[in-house]
Write an enzyme that holds these catalytic residues in place. Structure first.
Site, PDB file in Angstrom:
ATOM      1  N   HIS A  74       6.283  -4.800   4.130  1.00 50.13           N
ATOM      2  CA  HIS A  74       6.324  -4.443   2.706  1.00 50.13           C
ATOM      3  C   HIS A  74       7.343  -3.345   2.409  1.00 50.13           C
ATOM      4  CE1 HIS A  74       4.708  -1.474  -0.324  1.00 50.13           C
ATOM      5  NE2 HIS A  74       5.033  -2.485  -1.104  1.00 50.13           N
ATOM      6  N   HIS A 101      -1.410   3.057  -3.180  1.00 48.67           N
ATOM      7  CA  HIS A 101      -0.729   2.749  -1.930  1.00 48.67           C
ATOM      8  C   HIS A 101      -1.413   3.462  -0.773  1.00 48.67           C
ATOM      9  CE1 HIS A 101       3.009   1.403  -4.176  1.00 48.67           C
ATOM     10  NE2 HIS A 101       2.765   0.437  -3.319  1.00 48.67           N
TER      11      HIS A 101
END
Length: 585
Positions: A311, A181
């Site tokens: 997201h 991430h």
């Protein structure tokens, strides 16, 4: 103890997750992929020049272990995985070096079934009952494996563990955490992850054409939880979701953990404005869309625009609410979609990320943007292609990940081989993208200047900008960036900071469909172990503001007024400095 692994005792096989070039899909790439293929339920002995502490100078011979535990650490996620040198401390992220891992009983794996027809991913709100029945059946059979074969890599929990390992500190390589991430690895990792997950689902119902749906949250028709995930007693239902997502509630693409008191129409308008900013304004070139390069073990938050919003807010909106006062045994830090480590335990995770993946295609389809008064032969932003293209840096293209296919064969895959979804065997059913033409409207403002204060409420301040007057060619070469240096906060909770230009601190922060809205920073909790005390995150955050300055008439102003609105846990946020600088495109 010397390593027992050498070229004479290790057999390797080249495998590809792509279809044969003889299929109707045409020629496909042939990545250089090295795999270990063991027969199901067989074990092999591994000797690695690495200890559980990550010391690669120490040789440790392990006991016999199930071969499925080695590459991904499934079933022994924080034990075996930490002992395997999956990557070196460098960029790109490489595959394991077989010279450091010992003998294996290896056999050739079966080839993946050829794909003669594209798998078509459809919007989740528009699928029919037959599809829903198939999806439920496939997911149900995946969950049955959790009970009958807990270590089977095709099981639902083991598939979720893959995300946990890659995305929440499950791997330590040389005492450094591997994290996909907040960097340029976000999009390619999740594309490959869904690719194999989708194939597994299809194999469990004997339908190689089965495709995941996508949660079409960028379109007003899809801005609710897809109904198929809201049926209690089915395999697609998750009782740990936040109850507010039920009953047709409109999704907030900027969610920060609390309900915004506004109308459904305004919320949908906000969502489209957020999408325009994240897909168009704030993502004019690859490094802004994908995120910055990743260095193994880095603590800096360098996420791309879509990873940041929408997201993370979709995770926050859907997941269990953080409750530190919850009784023992109950979620405290936000669970399932509400936390990275548990996110893939909710079936809607894969539907959500299918649309995230679709945004990669949509962003490239936007192409470039012709600049005024610049001949086509000199224009760097053409009407097609332009700056909205895939990253070409070899470190990104050569980074690798590990997954299991539907036959339990481990695969090593490269970023370079996932740039074209049709070559991978799937495509998205087209849907309108109304956010493309949803540029926020200009609102008159006095452009007030305020001093910087602590971030426990909305604050405004002035900031000087470099080179206010630039030629068109200079604008094409360098983007103007609003940079927040060293944002410091406690990442045990949800964070959101909205940024506006040319307004004062009385701005209505629940209306982001205005030209003055520049973007937001969000964060999802990373904590999942009881008793953890070190939750402090330090990140840098950037917004591309050149288009916005032109829209609101501040292109040539030497001083810009910036307003920050903390939406959640703002009292725990501090910012070292804020600057406006130029960045090469």
């Amino acid at each position: 103890m010397a390593s027992v692994c050498n070229s004479s005792t290790t057999t390797t096989t080249l495998k590809t997750p792509f279809t044969s070039s003889s299929t109707s899909l045409g020629s496909t790439p042939k990545p250089s992929q090295l795999f270990l293929h063991g027969k199901r339920n067989k074990t092999f002995k591994v000797s690695c020049k690495v200890s559980n502490s990550g010391d690669q100078n120490e040789s440790v011979e392990t006991n016999f272990v199930d071969r499925r535990n080695v590459l991904l650490g499934l079933g022994g996620l924080y034990g075996v995985a930490n002992a395997i040198p999956l990557a070196a401390s460098a960029t790109p992220i490489p595959a394991p070096d077989l010279k450091t891992c010992g003998r294996a009983t290896i056999s050739d794996g079966l080839p993946l079934p050829p794909m003669t027809k594209l798998r078509i991913r459809s919007p989740a709100h528009a699928v029919d009952e037959e599809y829903i029945a198939k999806y439920n059946l496939a997911t149900s059979r995946m969950k049955v494996l959790d009970k009958t074969e807990p270590l089977n890599p095709l099981g639902f929990k083991q598939q979720a563990n893959i995300h946990c390992a890659y995305c929440n500190g499950g791997y330590l390589i040389g005492c450094k955490v591997l994290q996909v991430h907040n960097s340029w690895l976000f999009f390619p990792f999740h594309r490959w992850y869904l690719y194999f997950y989708e194939r597994i689902l299809g194999s469990l119902i004997d339908d190689p054409t089965f495709a995941l749906p996508y949660w079409n949250w960028d379109h007003p028709k899809g801005m609710r939880l897809p109904p198929m995930f809201n049926c209690e007693g089915t395999s697609l239902y998750d009782k740990r979701r936040n109850p507010h997502v039920r009953n047709g509630t409109v999704l907030d693409l900027g969610s920060f953990g609390e309900k915004v008191e506004t109308t459904e129409l305004q919320l949908m308008s906000n969502n489209l404005a957020l999408m325009y900013r994240q897909m168009v304004t704030n993502a004019p070139y690859p490094r802004k869309f994908f995120g910055k390069p990743y260095v193994l073990g880095s603590d800096v938050d360098n996420s791309g625009t879509i990873e940041n919003i929408p997201h993370i807010p979709v995770h926050i909106w859907t997941g269990t609410v953080r409750d530190l006062d919850a009784p023992n045994g109950e979620p405290k830090y936000g669970e399932d979609m509400g936390n990275f480590y548990s996110a893939a335990l909710d079936p809607v995770f894969y539907c959500h990320h299918s649309n995230v993946d679709r945004m990669w295609n949509e962003w490239k389809a936007i192409g470039g943007k012709k600049r005024r008064d610049l001949p086509d032969k000199d224009c760097k932003w053409k009407a097609t292609g332009g700056k909205r293209t895939d990253i070409t840096h070899k470190d990104w293209l050569n980074s690798e990940f590990f997954f299991y296919d539907e036959n339990e064969n481990p695969y090593r895959v490269k970023v370079r081989d996932c740039l074209d979804t049709k070559k991978m065997g799937y495509a998205y059913k087209p849907m309108a993208t109304p956010w493309r033409n949803f540029k926020p409207l200009t609102k008159a403002s006095a452009g007030k200047v305020f001093p910087l204060a602590k971030l426990d409420k909305a604050i405004s301040f002035s900031i000087n900008r470099p080179t206010s007057s630039r030629t068109q060619r200079e604008k094409n070469a360098q983007e103007k960036m609003l940079t927040f240096n060293s944002i410091r906060y406690d990442n045990i909770g949800y964070i959101r900071i909205d940024v506006f230009l040319n307004v004062d601190n009385n701005v209505n922060a629940n209306e982001v469909d205005k030209a003055e809205f520049a973007g937001s920073y969000t964060s999802l909790p990373h904590v999942h172990r009881a008793g953890e005390t070190n939750h402090i995150a330090i990140v840098d955050f950037q917004l591309a503001i050149m288009e916005l300055l032109e829209d609101i008439g501040l292109e040539d102003e030497e001083t810009i007024a910036v307003t920050l609105v903390p939406k959640r846990d703002g009292e725990g946020i501090s910012i070292e400095s804020v600057t406006i600088n130029l960045a090469d495109c």
